[in-house]
Scaffold this active site. Structure first.
Site, PDB file in Angstrom:
ATOM      1  N   ASN A 188       0.807  -1.219   0.000  1.00 27.72           N
ATOM      2  CA  ASN A 188       0.000   0.000   0.000  1.00 27.72           C
ATOM      3  C   ASN A 188       0.841   1.271   0.000  1.00 27.72           C
ATOM      4  OD1 ASN A 188      -2.469   1.752   0.773  1.00 27.72           O
ATOM      5  ND2 ASN A 188      -1.046   2.076   2.470  1.00 27.72           N
ATOM      6  N   TYR A 239       4.656   9.300 -10.838  1.00 30.61           N
ATOM      7  CA  TYR A 239       3.732   8.501 -10.033  1.00 30.61           C
ATOM      8  C   TYR A 239       2.804   7.688 -10.936  1.00 30.61           C
ATOM      9  CZ  TYR A 239      -0.218   7.507  -6.903  1.00 30.61           C
ATOM     10  OH  TYR A 239      -1.217   6.895  -6.185  1.00 30.61           O
ATOM     11  N   GLY A 240       2.222   8.339 -11.941  1.00 33.16           N
ATOM     12  CA  GLY A 240       1.329   7.624 -12.852  1.00 33.16           C
ATOM     13  C   GLY A 240       2.043   6.509 -13.590  1.00 33.16           C
ATOM     14  N   ALA A 241       3.265   6.789 -14.050  1.00 30.78           N
ATOM     15  CA  ALA A 241       4.034   5.760 -14.757  1.00 30.78           C
ATOM     16  C   ALA A 241       4.381   4.608 -13.829  1.00 30.78           C
ATOM     17  CB  ALA A 241       5.309   6.382 -15.334  1.00 30.78           C
ATOM     18  N   ALA A 242       4.733   4.922 -12.569  1.00 30.17           N
ATOM     19  CA  ALA A 242       5.062   3.872 -11.606  1.00 30.17           C
ATOM     20  C   ALA A 242       3.849   3.004 -11.303  1.00 30.17           C
ATOM     21  CB  ALA A 242       5.607   4.491 -10.319  1.00 30.17           C
ATOM     22  N   LYS A 243       2.674   3.627 -11.156  1.00 26.07           N
ATOM     23  CA  LYS A 243       1.470   2.853 -10.877  1.00 26.07           C
ATOM     24  C   LYS A 243       1.086   1.984 -12.081  1.00 26.07           C
ATOM     25  CE  LYS A 243       0.397   3.903  -6.631  1.00 26.07           C
ATOM     26  NZ  LYS A 243       0.426   2.867  -5.565  1.00 26.07           N
TER      27      LYS A 243
END
Length: 280
Positions: free
Chosen positions: A114, A178-182
């Site tokens: 999480n 962040y978006g790419a990591a998610k």
């Protein structure tokens, strides 16, 4: 009808479990009877009216985490009836902390990856190190934790739950790393589900806009207006995410799945601009 789950006797590790969605997941598993461990870089605040910290169990089946010199356990997040909850200080981006954390378990049934997040940081002009750290937290850390936990999870016939984000399935301006990591995290879960089946199941809960203690500031004070853009009429709450985790953690067939917890998604801006209510 309300679904209930019995996780008595199961051991659950939740990263970033001291606040927000993580704390909600911890409360839900504790209420379902599980023995819950939460970790974070800093302990949760201890209100003056809170009960004494829950001690780490000392039986041979559940040894205390970390060496004796490690910081003492803090107060569990919002204690709930059911199984015990304990806190262990750990930075999940640090391989040594990951080793210490997982090395303290003799049994692990569920790993909930999480811990995550990102400040608003437009890519142009911001520090490359900042973006690298965001990717470490949201993608590399779950990979390392899952890898280290695999033998324990395999022995228990357990599962991994990745807490993903809608930012990984639609544009995420201002938080591109962040978006790419998610997005990478979602794919990592699918890869591990195929690689580790049938002994270990791996699934993802893709969370949309969420109402946590930081939500009001994050959405610029327009909390109610933002919630109104969601078909369900409100943002997701920690207990909504927790309910999906309780189901995915229960022994079953589902693996490699992405469970969307977003209340129907986000209404496209053009539909607001062209609606009769906005047009007039």
């Amino acid at each position: 009808m309300t679904a209930t789950y019995d996780h008595t006797g199961r051991h659950v590790l939740i990263t970033g479990g001291t606040k927000g969605i993580g704390a909600g997941i911890a409360r839900a598993f504790a209420a379902a009877g599980a023995t819950v461990t939460v970790c974070a870089r800093t302990p949760p605040p201890v209100p003056s009216s809170s009960p004494p910290p829950v001690p780490s169990p000392g039986s041979s089946s559940d040894p205390p985490l970390g060496p004796p010199s490690s910081p003492p356990s803090g107060s569990p997040p919002s204690p709930a009836p059911g199984g015990p909850v304990r806190f262990v200080r750990a930075d999940v981006r640090d391989p040594e902390d990951v080793e210490r954390l997982l090395g303290g378990f003799s049994r692990l049934d569920v790993l909930v990856n999480n811990a995550g997040g990102s400040p608003h940081a437009p890519l142009a002009g911001s520090s490359p190190r900042l973006h690298a750290r965001v990717i470490e937290l949201n993608l590399v850390a779950p990979l390392l934790l899952s890898q280290r936990a695999h033998p324990l999870l395999k022995d228990a016939g357990g599962s991994v739950i990745m807490i993903g984000s809608s930012s990984g399935v639609r544009p995420s301006p201002g938080t591109s790393a962040y978006g790419a990591a998610k997005a990478g995290l979602h794919h990592l879960a699918a890869c591990l589900a195929a690689e580790w089946a049938p002994e270990v199941r791996v699934n993802t809960v893709v969370v949309g806009l969420a109402a946590t203690e930081n939500a009001a500031g994050h959405y610029g004070g327009a909390f109610e207006q933002v919630g109104a853009t969601i078909p369900a009429g409100r943002m997701a709450r920690p207990e909504d995410v927790a309910a999906a985790c309780l189901w995915l953690a229960a022994p079953g067939y589902v693996t490699g799945a992405q469970i969307q917890v977003h209340g129907g998604g986000e209404t496209p801006a053009w539909s607001w601009l062209t609606s009769a209510e906005i047009a007039r």
